[in-house]
Structure formats: structure tokens, C-alpha cells
Scaffold this active site. Structure first.
Site, PDB file in Angstrom:
ATOM      1  N   SER A 144      65.122  93.159  30.719  1.00 21.29           N
ATOM      2  CA  SER A 144      66.575  92.995  30.658  1.00 21.29           C
ATOM      3  C   SER A 144      67.131  92.793  32.052  1.00 21.29           C
ATOM      4  CB  SER A 144      67.211  94.248  30.034  1.00 21.29           C
ATOM      5  OG  SER A 144      68.617  94.222  30.169  1.00 21.29           O
ATOM      6  N   TYR A 157      68.612 103.330  30.293  1.00 26.97           N
ATOM      7  CA  TYR A 157      68.178 101.971  29.972  1.00 26.97           C
ATOM      8  C   TYR A 157      67.973 101.160  31.249  1.00 26.97           C
ATOM      9  CZ  TYR A 157      67.749  97.699  27.203  1.00 26.97           C
ATOM     10  OH  TYR A 157      67.268  96.552  26.611  1.00 26.97           O
TER      11      TYR A 157
END
Length: 261
Positions: A144, A157
């Protein structure tokens, strides 16, 4: 979608394949001729994907696995090797976002489990399948853009995806002698049911429904220049990465995320 069977005779493992991005990647690989082993945490979803995959005339084995559980992960990998003997493509796609608040308000258990699933999971799957990867195999780690920058929340995250990027680089260096390419795939925002976090009961869960919901604007937190992608766009890129010639790019990031000019 191309009818070319560019993965005919190959075997592939895709984690987190019960829905969304993982499902699209699995189906793209199946249509390209690959036999598949897929896992996620929900058996019913896997069974549905298995039926779609086998309709393409390839084999598919499934297992409900929590990648934070070492014993379950190792058992899945052992079953994969018993069934297929060798693996040509590994896609570490499974991920979680269990604690997205600020650190001072975070639940330590959910914060750490996010890191476990997003980092330890891919590490373990790769570790337990490593001996069975064929020469010239491909490892694709779904990462990501959040792993390349810090935010003011959702630190678990951000941290986990930053670690995933470093894991990719380390593996690329270690596996160079075996001519195994290891790369990141960065999708950017994708139309999955995960975007309905503000409305947990929202029944609009298909990519088309999610795309329609956010047709005018992405949810808060996404850059204004971003575009919401269909999961099939990620599947198409994954297939491209899986079919590069031996000795192709390694230790790189292939991204569908947009950047400002």
C-alpha cells in the site's frame, strides 16, 4: 480479458482470496490456466471462488486460515506442497485493518494483530513455501502507498505495510541466486466492501455497487487526486507481474495508485 493461457501448467497460491482483490487475482490466474491454492478466513467465500476457478478447467484447493496462527498457516502450506509439489507464483494478498484510530486511543491487541496478519502472515506463508518455489518463480506482495508515508491515525496499517515493503526488498536480495522475482503490488483505493466502514450494515458490497456509492467522491482520508479502482484492474496487473520473463524486475513496486503532478 485475454484468452491466452499464459500460466498454463503453472501453480499459484493466493492468500486472502475469498473476495475483493484476492478473488479477482485468483480468477485472472485461473483464466490464464494456473492451478490454484487459495485461503482466507471465511470458508463459504472460498467455496464460491473455488467453483468459479474450477469452471475455468483448472484445479483449486482451499483452506480457511487465520494467518496470525502459525500452526494453521504451516498446515496450509504443507497441504499445498503435498498437492502441487512446486509453486510458480505466490501472491501475499491477505491483510487486515483492525485498529485505525490514534495510538493513544488504540486497542493494543487489535494494533498488534493487524501487524501480525499483514507482516507475520506473508512472512510465514513465504517461509513455509520457500523450499517449494520453482526456479524463476514470482512472489507478489500486495502492499500500500500507506507504507510509504505516515498518517495521523491508523498507525498499525502504516507500520505493517512499511514492513511489507522492506520484506519485499530483503526477499528480492536473498532469492536473486534462485532467479525468483519479488515485487510489491500497490493497488491504491479499490472498490471493495471495506470502504463501507462508516456503514457496517451497508449491503452495497459488489465492486460495481461500491463504485456507484463513491462515484462523486472518495471517503475521507483519500487524496483528492486518487481514483477508485475495480478489483479486476488489480487482477490484471497481478497477472502481468506473474508472467514477466525470468530475470525481470525484482525488488520493485508496481502501482495503480495515482500521484500528484
Amino acid at each position: 480479458m485475454s484468452e491466452e493461457k499464459s500460466l498454463a501448467g503453472k501453480t499459484a497460491v493466493v492468500t486472502g482470496a475469498g473476495r475483493g482483490v484476492g478473488r479477482s487475482i485468483a480468477l485472472y490466474f485461473a483464466r490464464a490456466g494456473a492451478d490454484l491454492a487459495i485461503c482466507s478466513r471465511t470458508l463459504a467465500e472460498l467455496e464460491a471462488v473455488k467453483a468459479e476457478v474450477e469452471a475455468e478447467g483448472v484445479r483449486c484447493i482451499i483452506a480457511a486460515v487465520d494467518l496470525a496462527n502459525q500452526e494453521a498457516t504451516q498446515r496450509f502450506c504443507a497441504d499445498v506442497m503435498t498437492e502441487f509439489k512446486s509453486i510458480d507464483v505466490l501472491v501475499n494478498n491477505a491483510g487486515a485493518e483492525l485498529e485505525n484510530g490514534k495510538i493513544e486511543e488504540s486497542d493494543p491487541q487489535n494494533w498488534w494483530k493487524t501487524v501480525e496478519i499483514n507482516v507475520r502472515g506473508p512472512y510465514m506463508v513465504t517461509r513455509f513455501l520457500l523450499e517449494g518455489l520453482s526456479e524463476g518463480a514470482k512472489i507478489i506482495n500486495v502492499s500500500s502507498g500507506m507504507g510509504k508515508r505516515a498518517g495521523n491515525s491508523n498507525s498499525a496499517y502504516h507500520v505493517s505495510k512499511a514492513a511489507m515493503n522492506m520484506l519485499t526488498d530483503a526477499l528480492a536480495n536473498e532469492l536473486w541466486p534462485r532467479r525468483i522475482d519479488v515485487n510489491n503490488l500497490i493497488p491504491g483505493p479499490v472498490a471493495t466492501s471495506m470502504l463501507n466502514k462508516d456503514k457496517p450494515g451497508d449491503r452495497r458490497t459488489t465492486p460495481e455497487e461500491v463504485l456507484e456509492r463513491f462515484a462523486d467522491a472518495l471517503p475521507p482520508g483519500f487524496p483528492e487526486w486518487e481514483r477508485l479502482k475495480h478489483p479486476d484492474e488489480v487482477g490484471e496487473l497481478a497477472l502481468y507481474m506473474a508472467t514477466r520473463p525470468v530475470g525481470g524486475p525484482t525488488g520493485q513496486s508496481f502501482s495503480l495508485a495515482r500521484r500528484p503532478l
